[in-house]
Design an enzyme around this catalytic site. Structure first.
Site, PDB file in Angstrom:
ATOM      1  N   LYS A  72       0.745  -1.122  -0.096  1.00 12.34           N
ATOM      2  CA  LYS A  72      -0.130   0.067  -0.059  1.00 12.34           C
ATOM      3  C   LYS A  72       0.696   1.342  -0.080  1.00 12.34           C
ATOM      4  CE  LYS A  72      -4.200  -1.821   2.211  1.00 12.34           C
ATOM      5  NZ  LYS A  72      -5.198  -1.686   3.220  1.00 12.34           N
ATOM      6  N   ASP A 108      -9.938   2.735   1.762  1.00  9.42           N
ATOM      7  CA  ASP A 108     -10.104   2.428   3.185  1.00  9.42           C
ATOM      8  C   ASP A 108     -10.506   3.445   4.020  1.00  9.42           C
ATOM      9  OD1 ASP A 108      -8.927  -0.068   2.941  1.00  9.42           O
ATOM     10  OD2 ASP A 108      -6.966   0.283   2.975  1.00  9.42           O
TER      11      ASP A 108
END
Ligand code: ATR
Length: 290
Positions: A72, A108
């Site tokens: 990420k 997210d």
């Protein structure tokens, strides 16, 4: 999934490991419900192969991918553009390929917020407590700060990590954020949590198969008016959530964040509204929790 043919668009997830990901079940159920000719596949990509995998994404014309552990943060330099929120968080979980131009997003953060708001949380002016200071805590803390929270207290086992996150959040957003040592949970936890509108547990404590584990929070730290979120979703009710429930708090597990980060990614890839009920059902089925 519609029949695979010459026009099928491919999306997927880059991660290592990816064998247990629930995203293919959730996304393919959504594509089927929308009648979209898309397929979502898992791609196991090692750290050493990340650059090649992103080049492959371009070369093969994938519509986009999700990015998960451990990529990420590492993926940012390979993108043409990074959305503001993802840049602040320093992590991307969704890449969109628009004609060979790759843009990174962090769904997210938006996913967490949408799930919390759906559970009745009002971010404007809120006082928040975040347990943990890892990748998930970063997305949650920035999401809260950018949505107008008033203060954020971050407890973490490794204090320096909480300190860095608190400094970054307040530096970037101007929201009051403070680091607190993990040991203090047992002492000042009651005071700090007792005045919080939302408490978010972002560590892996309590996750299957270590279901007895929980952060050392005093039992009377929770109160009725607050929302307590545990990002763990397997088991669906951790010890931490049970305790919060016992004291009358509203509780939510991590399924909502998983669901809405996926919904936001699908919307970015396809431009269609995500069928969240179908996606939730697919997640529960994949987890054996229906
Ligand atoms: P994620 O992306 O899921 O947030 P991560 O970045 O590895 O994963 O972060 C894990 C978080 O869980 C960290 O806050 C970690 O604390 P440290 O920074 O001290 O490592 C926390 N964590 C993991 N195991 C823990 C434990 N047994 N007790 C307390 N905190 C724990």
């Amino acid at each position: 999934m519609s029949e695979i043919n010459g026009e099928t668009r491919v999306v997927g997830i880059f991660g290592d490991p990816v064998a247990h990901t629930l995203s293919p079940a959730m996304q393919n159920a959504a594509f089927a419900a929308l009648g979209l000719n898309f397929v979502y596949l898992p791609f196991q990509v090692s750290k050493a192969d990340l650059a090649a995998a992103v080049a492959g994404l371009r070369a093969l014309g994938l519509a986009g991918v999700n990015v998960t552990v451990p990529h990420k943060e590492a993926v940012l330099p390979y993108l043409d553009e990074v959305a503001e929120e993802a840049r602040l968080i320093g992590a991307v979980n969704t890449i969109v390929n628009r004609g060979g131009r790759l843009k990174g997003y962090n769904t997210d953060a938006t996913g967490f917020l949408r799930a919390a708001v759906e559970a009745g949380f009002e971010p404007r002016g809120a006082a928040a407590v975040v347990l943990g200071a890892g990748g998930a805590a970063r997305a949650v803390s920035f999401a809260l700060a950018l949505a107008g929270a008033r203060r954020i207290a971050i407890f973490n086992r490794t204090y320096a990590r909480a300190e860095t996150l608190a400094e970054e959040v307040s530096g970037a957003t101007g929201v009051w954020a403070a680091a607190l040592p993990w040991d203090e949970l047992t002492k000042c936890g009651v005071e700090v949590m007792g005045t919080a509108n939302i408490v978010v547990q972002t560590t892996s404590l309590g996750m299957h198969p270590q279901e007895a584990a929980a952060p050392p929070v005093p039992a009377n730290a929770f109160r009725k008016e607050q929302l307590v979120v545990d990002l763990v979703y397997n088991p669906p009710r951790t010890e931490f959530l049970r305790l919060a429930e016992k004291f009358g708090a509203r509780t939510e597990n991590g399924l909502g964040m998983l669901l809405y980060q996926g919904a936001a990614a699908l919307e970015l890839w396809t431009g269609r509204q995500a069928p969240v009920a179908v996606m939730r059902e697919a997640l529960l089925r994949a987890l054996g929790q229906e």
